[in-house]
Design a protein around this motif. Sequence first.
Motif, short mmCIF file in Angstrom:
data_model
loop_
_atom_site.label_atom_id
_atom_site.label_comp_id
_atom_site.label_asym_id
_atom_site.label_seq_id
_atom_site.Cartn_x
_atom_site.Cartn_y
_atom_site.Cartn_z
N ALA A 155 28.53 58.18 17.61
CA ALA A 155 29.00 58.69 18.90
C ALA A 155 27.80 59.28 19.63
O ALA A 155 27.04 60.06 19.05
CB ALA A 155 30.07 59.75 18.69
N LEU A 156 27.61 58.91 20.88
CA LEU A 156 26.47 59.41 21.63
C LEU A 156 26.48 60.93 21.72
O LEU A 156 25.43 61.56 21.75
CB LEU A 156 26.45 58.79 23.04
N PRO A 183 24.10 65.17 23.28
CA PRO A 183 25.32 65.78 23.83
C PRO A 183 25.24 66.13 25.31
O PRO A 183 26.28 66.31 25.94
CB PRO A 183 25.49 67.04 22.98
N SER A 184 24.05 66.22 25.89
CA SER A 184 23.97 66.58 27.30
C SER A 184 24.09 65.38 28.23
O SER A 184 24.15 65.55 29.45
CB SER A 184 22.66 67.33 27.58
N VAL A 185 24.11 64.17 27.70
CA VAL A 185 24.37 63.00 28.54
C VAL A 185 25.81 63.08 29.04
O VAL A 185 26.75 63.28 28.26
CB VAL A 185 24.14 61.69 27.76
N LEU A 201 18.33 56.54 24.07
CA LEU A 201 18.93 57.22 25.22
C LEU A 201 18.66 58.72 25.16
O LEU A 201 18.47 59.37 26.20
CB LEU A 201 20.44 56.98 25.27
N ALA A 202 18.65 59.28 23.97
CA ALA A 202 18.33 60.70 23.83
C ALA A 202 16.92 60.98 24.33
O ALA A 202 16.67 61.99 25.01
CB ALA A 202 18.48 61.14 22.36
N PRO A 227 22.43 65.92 15.75
CA PRO A 227 21.68 65.81 17.01
C PRO A 227 20.25 65.35 16.78
O PRO A 227 19.63 65.68 15.77
CB PRO A 227 21.73 67.23 17.58
N TYR A 228 19.75 64.58 17.72
CA TYR A 228 18.42 63.96 17.62
C TYR A 228 17.35 65.02 17.37
O TYR A 228 17.17 65.95 18.15
CB TYR A 228 18.11 63.22 18.92
#
Length: 279
Positions: free
Chosen positions: A44-45, A50-52, A87-88, A273-274
């Motif tokens: 899950a992105l 999480p800020s996207v 994307l992160a 998280p990344y």
Amino acid sequence: MAVKNARTRLTGVIASLSAVLAVAVALPAPAHADYPKAPAGFVALKDVAPSVIQEMRYPTVHNFVGEEIDGYDESLCILTSPAARALAAAQRTFRARGYALKVYDCYRPQRAVDHFVSWAEDLADDGMKREFYPRVDKSDLFTDGYIAEKSGHSRGSTVDLTLVKLPAVPTRPYVPGENLVPCYASAAERFPDNSIDMGTGYDCFDTLAHTLDPRIVGTQHANRLLLKDTLENLGFVNLAEEWWHFTYAAEPYPSTYFDFPVARSSLSHSCPPYGGLTP
């Protein structure tokens, strides 16, 4: 004697049931054919970046079909892990410049693509034409390449997205039945998406949506290049016909089209998280 015979029959029934239950427990639970699971490499992105901003269109009625699309059980962006991490990284780059990424669609199950195909074959269903394909005859959607039987989204590394200027102002809710405005109208006229002006709205079936269409100039052209150039530097490839459509080039499933539903329960695990940061 009657009581004894009844007890004997009852004992036999219990023994039979016990045997059946033992076999049932020993056998693995059958997989539900309609609900396959995602491979371990899907995330899950929200768990990675999480800020996207997520404004998933296909679990809603505000899309070119005009109804919720099959396979979208949740409003959730799912991607392969490499695409999500890229994307992160892009999100960190854009945030440093005062922008945030916003995704409209990510992994798309094959059943959703089938829903699009079925809708396109029904020429009488044109309720959303005025917004999404005003200048295209619905009978031409296949030949013009707007609808196809397969989509790169189903491989899990393709994403539809845009940029939002920070601080982000929420997009107002779409009201079913509201007056529709062509997707290529000016930003002040078309549906008030909170993204920066890209020259057309999302899912605009029109040549003006081609990323480098020469009629798109000035700020709109610069905005498209900002999105395109930044993502391409991080390993994505843009689809020339859609300014919002990008595929992570090193996709792990370049020829596999998945059909698990868009739902948290489809994922085999969560990803932290990344890099321990909040991109």
